[in-house]
Design an enzyme around this catalytic site. Structure first.
Site, PDB file in Angstrom:
ATOM      1  NE  ARG A  90      30.478  19.448  46.307  1.00 53.46           N
ATOM      2  CZ  ARG A  90      29.242  19.474  46.837  1.00 53.46           C
ATOM      3  NH1 ARG A  90      28.741  20.677  47.167  1.00 53.46           N
ATOM      4  NH2 ARG A  90      28.375  18.330  47.098  1.00 53.46           N
ATOM      5  NE  ARG A 160      25.456  24.766  47.296  1.00 52.64           N
ATOM      6  CZ  ARG A 160      24.909  23.806  47.394  1.00 52.64           C
ATOM      7  NH1 ARG A 160      25.020  22.558  46.687  1.00 52.64           N
ATOM      8  NH2 ARG A 160      23.982  23.731  48.537  1.00 52.64           N
ATOM      9  CE  LYS A 226      20.619  22.656  44.934  1.00 54.59           C
ATOM     10  NZ  LYS A 226      20.870  21.121  44.918  1.00 54.59           N
ATOM     11  CE  LYS A 228      24.183  23.268  42.398  1.00 52.97           C
ATOM     12  NZ  LYS A 228      23.898  21.893  41.919  1.00 52.97           N
ATOM     13  CB  CYS A 446      24.988  11.427  42.065  1.00 53.71           C
ATOM     14  SG  CYS A 446      23.702  10.345  42.708  1.00 53.71           S
ATOM     15  CB  CYS A 452      24.898  10.538  49.170  1.00 55.73           C
ATOM     16  SG  CYS A 452      23.484  12.014  48.979  1.00 55.73           S
ATOM     17  CB  CYS A 491      18.032  11.099  45.775  1.00 53.94           C
ATOM     18  SG  CYS A 491      18.857  12.737  45.839  1.00 53.94           S
ATOM     19  CB  CYS A 495      24.297  15.462  42.567  1.00 51.33           C
ATOM     20  SG  CYS A 495      23.940  15.980  44.039  1.00 51.33           S
TER      21      CYS A 495
END
Length: 582
Positions: A90, A160, A226, A228, A446, A452, A491, A495
């Site tokens: 990414r 990110r 993470k 964002k 996603c 994935c 899931c 995303c």
């Protein structure tokens, strides 16, 4: 606070710090030598196509996830072969702007050096390569570096890719906001030179034992989870502010950016069956002037760094820290660290959410063509050579491209005299399709299978046919002119941003989904689970019933999500910790 030779350690009252044995990710970050690990050794190992031990996780901070083709995993296992390991990369593209010459370079690499030959536009306003085998990984990074792109900190426990509203209309205001997205991204990047050393053959940093001695913002163990960040220009909420830890809402005066309202603590990921996890809206902390922007960004990140849960990763995101210590306590700490006091929030309103597909004209007289790219997947297929079409546009376009957080692509900055040629190419290659419904444009998924590793159910491959079925249901009930914000994820990790949709489907197992209802058009309300573990046919049956009721019982122009709450079909989530699982 006390200070050790490694990092600042907080010694405050109980609720600020979660006590207990730290998650193993904390050990591997501490042992990684500032994100180097033993990646170099793994690259030399030709006995496996994958990365081993800690490096499997460390490469994420370099923008990569190790994956394999799950469609052929069982067959390879029968042949006593390891999974077909590869990486997904990414890129880091703050604000999603890319030049035509850069596009041509990534197009060439995707075609020649990836297993799938595609480019995927993501919900993080950037592009991904899928199916890059180990011998091509270093070439990939060096190719990107040669055109001024990297993938530093687009995954892992760091800040990110910074998103920015893809507003092509107010060109001057967008340029200012975009420049702040870049500044914030650069300011919050890891300072380690591991990326340059490993992938670009950069010179190793000299120091004690050849190591860095500090990461002033992220800390030697980096963030607990993470993180964002976004920069948003009202009235468009095209990046879904409530999906992000830190949001700067642009406030303008006389067309010029003067400051930001700051929203903190949004996030959508959860875990099936774990009621301590939930999607959550961001809290409004107030307004700051431009001069304090980076100080506030630093203060929010470092507060989360020091107070975030390093014991249980499922509760490590900023949203859980705010709920644990209290919003006002977190806000006060940010003010103290930034040396500011938040002012009263300046008025703003979100009235739009998706991308304006088609041509629009900016205030400067330039034209912008937003292309709908279903699922963001650019690949040539019979009758739809989409990837080649964008490459053809890149060969003649004099402006730039803007990747959106809704997986679409804007051909931006087109002069009036060039419009006809741009549109001709776009139509010739199937990039403009006048028959695409509003419902399809308002739907998103996603990646999920086959790449994935977290996917429990299909998403990208399921969505197109599912939308066709939904279009049929809308037509059946004379609602073809309407649409529903519809999102599917394979899931519960968020995303596809299903937890800000009017209907959100979250994968539970092969062909099985949890169905959530009650989000709104503005993206400011979290939906709630309506029914669990539904089959694809069950979902269509439920939608048929729900749309039938919506068509006959709704108030004038009432959106689907608002209708489901007003009529009691689903309860409104006002406070996620209290209401989401209630």
């Amino acid at each position: 606070m006390t200070t050790t030779n490694k990092e600042t350690v907080l010694t405050g009252p109980g609720p600020l710090i979660v006590e207990g044995k730290q998650a193993d990710n904390e050990r591997l970050k501490a042992d990684s030598n500032f994100l180097r690990g033993t990646i170099v050794d793994d690259l030399k190992d030709q006995t496996t196509g994958g990365f081993t031990a800690d490096n499997y996780h460390i490469i994420r901070t370099h923008g990569m996830y190790q994956q394999d083709d799950r469609d052929i995993r069982n067959e390879r296992s029968k042949q006593k072969l390891e999974p077909l390991h590869n990486v997904m990369l990414r890129a880091r593209m703050p604000g999603g702007i890319i030049k035509p010459e850069q596009w041509l370079a990534i197009d060439k690499f995707a075609q020649e050096s990836t297993s799938y030959g595609s480019i995927r536009l993501t919900t993080r306003q950037t592009f991904q390569f899928h199916g890059v085998l180990k011998p091509n990984i270093k070439l990939m990074h060096q190719t990107l570096n040669s055109i001024g792109i990297d993938s530093i900190a687009t995954a892992g426990d760091v800040n990110r890719n910074v998103l920015c509203t893809s507003n092509p209309i107010e060109s001057e205001l967008h340029q200012e906001a975009y420049e702040w997205a870049i500044k914030i991204s650069e300011h919050l990047l890891p300072k380690t030179r591991a990326y340059a050393e490993i992938w670009l053959d950069g010179e190793k940093l000299e120091g004690p034992e050849g190591k860095e001695t500090q990461e002033p913002i992220l800390g030697s163990n980096y963030l607990p989870r993470k993180f964002k960040t976004t920069v948003v220009i009202p009235p468009q909420n095209d990046i879904d502010v409530h999906a992000n830890d830190l949001n700067f809402i642009a406030i303008a005066k006389d067309g010029k950016l003067v400051g930001f309202n700051v929203l903190v603590g949004g996030g959508l990921a959860m875990t099936h069956g774990d009621k301590s996890t939930y999607p959550r809206k961001a809290d409004d902390f107030g307004y700051v002037s431009l001069a304090h922007t980076l100080d506030v960004a630093t203060a929010v990140v470092t507060t989360q760094r020091d107070w975030g849960n390093r014991v249980n990763r499922k509760n490590a995101k900023t949203k859980y820290t705010l709920d644990r210590v209290g919003v006002e306590t977190f806000k006060a700490e940010v003010e103290k660290r930034a040396g500011i006091t938040f002012e009263t929030t300046r008025p703003y309103e979100f009235t739009e959410r998706g991308d304006r597909i088609g041509w629009v004209e900016g205030f400067d007289g330039r034209h912008h063509l937003a292309l709908f790219i279903e699922n963001g997947r650019l690949l040539d297929s019979p009758g739809k050579p989409l990837k080649s079409g964008v490459a053809e546009l890149a060969k003649i376009h004099k402006g730039d491209f803007r990747m959106t957080a809704n997986q679409n692509l804007i051909v931006a900055g087109v002069a009036t005299e060039d419009k006809a040629q741009i549109e001709k190419i776009a139509r010739e290659y199937g990039l403009i399709n006048d028959t695409v419904s509003k419902q399809r444009k308002d739907s998103m998924a996603c990646v999920a299978f086959p790449t994935c590793p977290l996917a429990m159910a299909e998403a990208e491959r399921y969505l197109p046919g599912f939308v066709t079925d939904v279009e049929g249901i809308l037509a059946k009930h004379d609602m073809s002119d309407e649409s529903i914000i519809l999102r599917v994820t394979g899931c519960p990790n968020g995303c596809g941003r299903a937890m800000l949709a009017e209907i959100g489907l979250v994968g539970k197992g092969p062909g099985k989904y949890n169905m959530h209802l009650g989000g709104n058009l503005a993206g400011t309300r979290v939906p709630k689970m309506y029914k669990e573990n539904l089959s694809e046919q069950d979902i269509l049956d439920e939608m048929d019933m729900l749309v039938a009721r919506w068509s006959t019982e709704r108030n004038s122009h009432e959106a689907f999500g608002d209708f489901t709450i007003r009529t009691g079909i689903i309860a409104e989530v006002k406070n996620s910790k209290r209401d989401f699982h209630d």
